[in-house]
Design an enzyme around this catalytic site. Structure first.
Site, PDB file in Angstrom:
ATOM      1  N   THR A 118       0.843  -1.197   0.000  1.00  0.00           N
ATOM      2  CA  THR A 118       0.000   0.000   0.000  1.00  0.00           C
ATOM      3  C   THR A 118       0.879   1.248   0.000  1.00  0.00           C
ATOM      4  O   THR A 118       1.988   1.256   0.522  1.00  0.00           O
ATOM      5  CB  THR A 118      -0.945   0.023   1.209  1.00  0.00           C
ATOM      6  OG1 THR A 118      -0.184   0.068   2.427  1.00  0.00           O
ATOM      7  CG2 THR A 118      -1.848  -1.206   1.219  1.00  0.00           C
ATOM      8  N   GLY A 119       0.367   2.301  -0.622  1.00  0.00           N
ATOM      9  CA  GLY A 119       1.110   3.552  -0.676  1.00  0.00           C
ATOM     10  C   GLY A 119       2.463   3.397  -1.341  1.00  0.00           C
ATOM     11  O   GLY A 119       3.473   3.869  -0.820  1.00  0.00           O
ATOM     12  N   THR A 128       3.529   4.304  -4.582  1.00  0.00           N
ATOM     13  CA  THR A 128       3.842   5.055  -5.801  1.00  0.00           C
ATOM     14  C   THR A 128       5.121   5.868  -5.677  1.00  0.00           C
ATOM     15  O   THR A 128       5.718   6.248  -6.682  1.00  0.00           O
ATOM     16  CB  THR A 128       2.682   5.996  -6.176  1.00  0.00           C
ATOM     17  OG1 THR A 128       2.442   6.902  -5.092  1.00  0.00           O
ATOM     18  CG2 THR A 128       1.414   5.209  -6.476  1.00  0.00           C
ATOM     19  N   GLY A 159       8.640   7.003  -2.722  1.00  0.00           N
ATOM     20  CA  GLY A 159       9.313   6.869  -1.442  1.00  0.00           C
ATOM     21  C   GLY A 159       9.625   5.458  -1.019  1.00  0.00           C
ATOM     22  O   GLY A 159       9.985   4.593  -1.821  1.00  0.00           O
ATOM     23  N   ILE A 160       9.507   5.215   0.284  1.00  0.00           N
ATOM     24  CA  ILE A 160       9.818   3.907   0.847  1.00  0.00           C
ATOM     25  C   ILE A 160       8.932   2.839   0.227  1.00  0.00           C
ATOM     26  O   ILE A 160       9.401   1.732  -0.077  1.00  0.00           O
ATOM     27  CB  ILE A 160       9.660   3.936   2.383  1.00  0.00           C
ATOM     28  CG1 ILE A 160      10.766   4.800   3.017  1.00  0.00           C
ATOM     29  CG2 ILE A 160       9.693   2.530   2.958  1.00  0.00           C
ATOM     30  CD1 ILE A 160      10.584   5.042   4.504  1.00  0.00           C
ATOM     31  N   TYR A 188       0.909  11.685  15.118  1.00  0.00           N
ATOM     32  CA  TYR A 188       1.599  10.742  14.231  1.00  0.00           C
ATOM     33  C   TYR A 188       2.267   9.629  15.034  1.00  0.00           C
ATOM     34  O   TYR A 188       2.104   8.446  14.730  1.00  0.00           O
ATOM     35  CB  TYR A 188       2.640  11.496  13.403  1.00  0.00           C
ATOM     36  CG  TYR A 188       3.563  10.601  12.605  1.00  0.00           C
ATOM     37  CD1 TYR A 188       3.128   9.994  11.437  1.00  0.00           C
ATOM     38  CD2 TYR A 188       4.877  10.381  13.009  1.00  0.00           C
ATOM     39  CE1 TYR A 188       3.970   9.171  10.694  1.00  0.00           C
ATOM     40  CE2 TYR A 188       5.736   9.576  12.274  1.00  0.00           C
ATOM     41  CZ  TYR A 188       5.279   8.974  11.123  1.00  0.00           C
ATOM     42  OH  TYR A 188       6.113   8.165  10.391  1.00  0.00           O
TER      43      TYR A 188
END
Length: 264
Positions: free
Chosen positions: A13-14, A16, A18-19, A154
């Site tokens: 997931t996520g 697209t 960076g990490i 966060y």
């Protein structure tokens, strides 16, 4: 060590940028079929195209859904009903003073950073257990242990990732499904690079030098005294997703450069 994930299907997931992108790339290089996920179709398409260039011959799919919502998770599971490896990477962050952080911000961070992983793990873990093998990885943060005073909302979500991954590991005991958390520290992702760009332009330092200066100012306990690369974080995730990591479960694996000052 030869990590071979041929025949395994992975959802990141996520992924697209960076990490998340680096994790997808590392798993594709290990031979897995990788499903790229992001909120926007154009970003997903661009990431898949980039991965095809970076990993020629890789088997890739893209699914655009907002996993920060129950409906988005449901749509993703409908599009991808079965996976062998689930990387709960998606996350949002941003500084905001505790007294100026309203309920809706707390709720949004909780939905994206915590409930996305809860919902997808709940959807996929039982089927993994029935097949006798699976890997679930939550991308937490050193902020789970070293709560930032300017990002309490966060840090709280990243601590939640540790609780869920440890508890779910116990719940999956004896099934062949491992559940772990990976805790990056300061990392030179695109977002951090954008944040440091003014410093680079002002001082003439390289991005790496500016990153190291940022780390030593804001995380002076760092042992490596620099920011990690996204590939260094991805390497840990690829390993813990592998067949070789079969005895590692319920763990909080730090890739924080030694920022968290503990021997445990």
């Amino acid at each position: 060590m030869n990590i071979d994930l041929t025949g395994k299907t992975v959802l990141v997931t996520g992924s697209t940028l960076g990490i998340g992108y680096a994790i997808a790339k590392g798993l594709a290089e290990a031979g897995a079929e990788v499903i790229v996920n992001g909120r926007k179709q154009e970003a997903v398409d661009a990431a898949v195209a980039r991965l095809k260039q970076d990993v020629p011959g890789a088997t890739l799919r893209g699914v655009a859904t907002d996993v920060g919502t129950a409906a988005g998770c449901e749509a993703l599971v409908k599009a991808v009903p079965q996976v062998d490896i689930l990387i709960n990477n998606v996350g949002i962050y941003g500084p905001q003073d505790f007294f100026e952080t309203p309920d809706d911000v707390w709720q949004r961070f909780f939905d994206v950073n915590v409930m996305s992983g809860v919902r997808l793990s709940r959807a996929y873990a039982d089927d993994m257990a029935k097949r006798g093998w699976g890997r679930i990885v939550f991308i937490s943060s050193e902020s789970a242990l070293n709560i930032p005073a300017d990002m309490i909302h966060y840090g709280f979500t990243k601590t939640s990732n540790l609780s869920i991954s440890r508890g779910l590991a116990k719940r999956m005991a004896g099934t062949g499904v491992t559940v772990n958390a990976v805790l990056p520290g300061p990392t030179l992702s695109e977002g951090v690079a954008d944040m440091l760009q003014k410093e680079v332009e002002k001082t003439g330092k390289s991005l790496e030098e500016a990153g190291a200066a940022f780390v030593m100012e804001h995380r002076p306990s760092s042992i490596i005294q620099r920011a990690a690369t996204i590939d260094e974080v991805a390497n840990m995730v690829v390993y813990v997703s592998s067949k070789q990591a079969s005895a590692t479960t319920g763990a909080a694996l730090r890739v924080d450069g030694g920022v968290v000052d503990t021997i445990a």
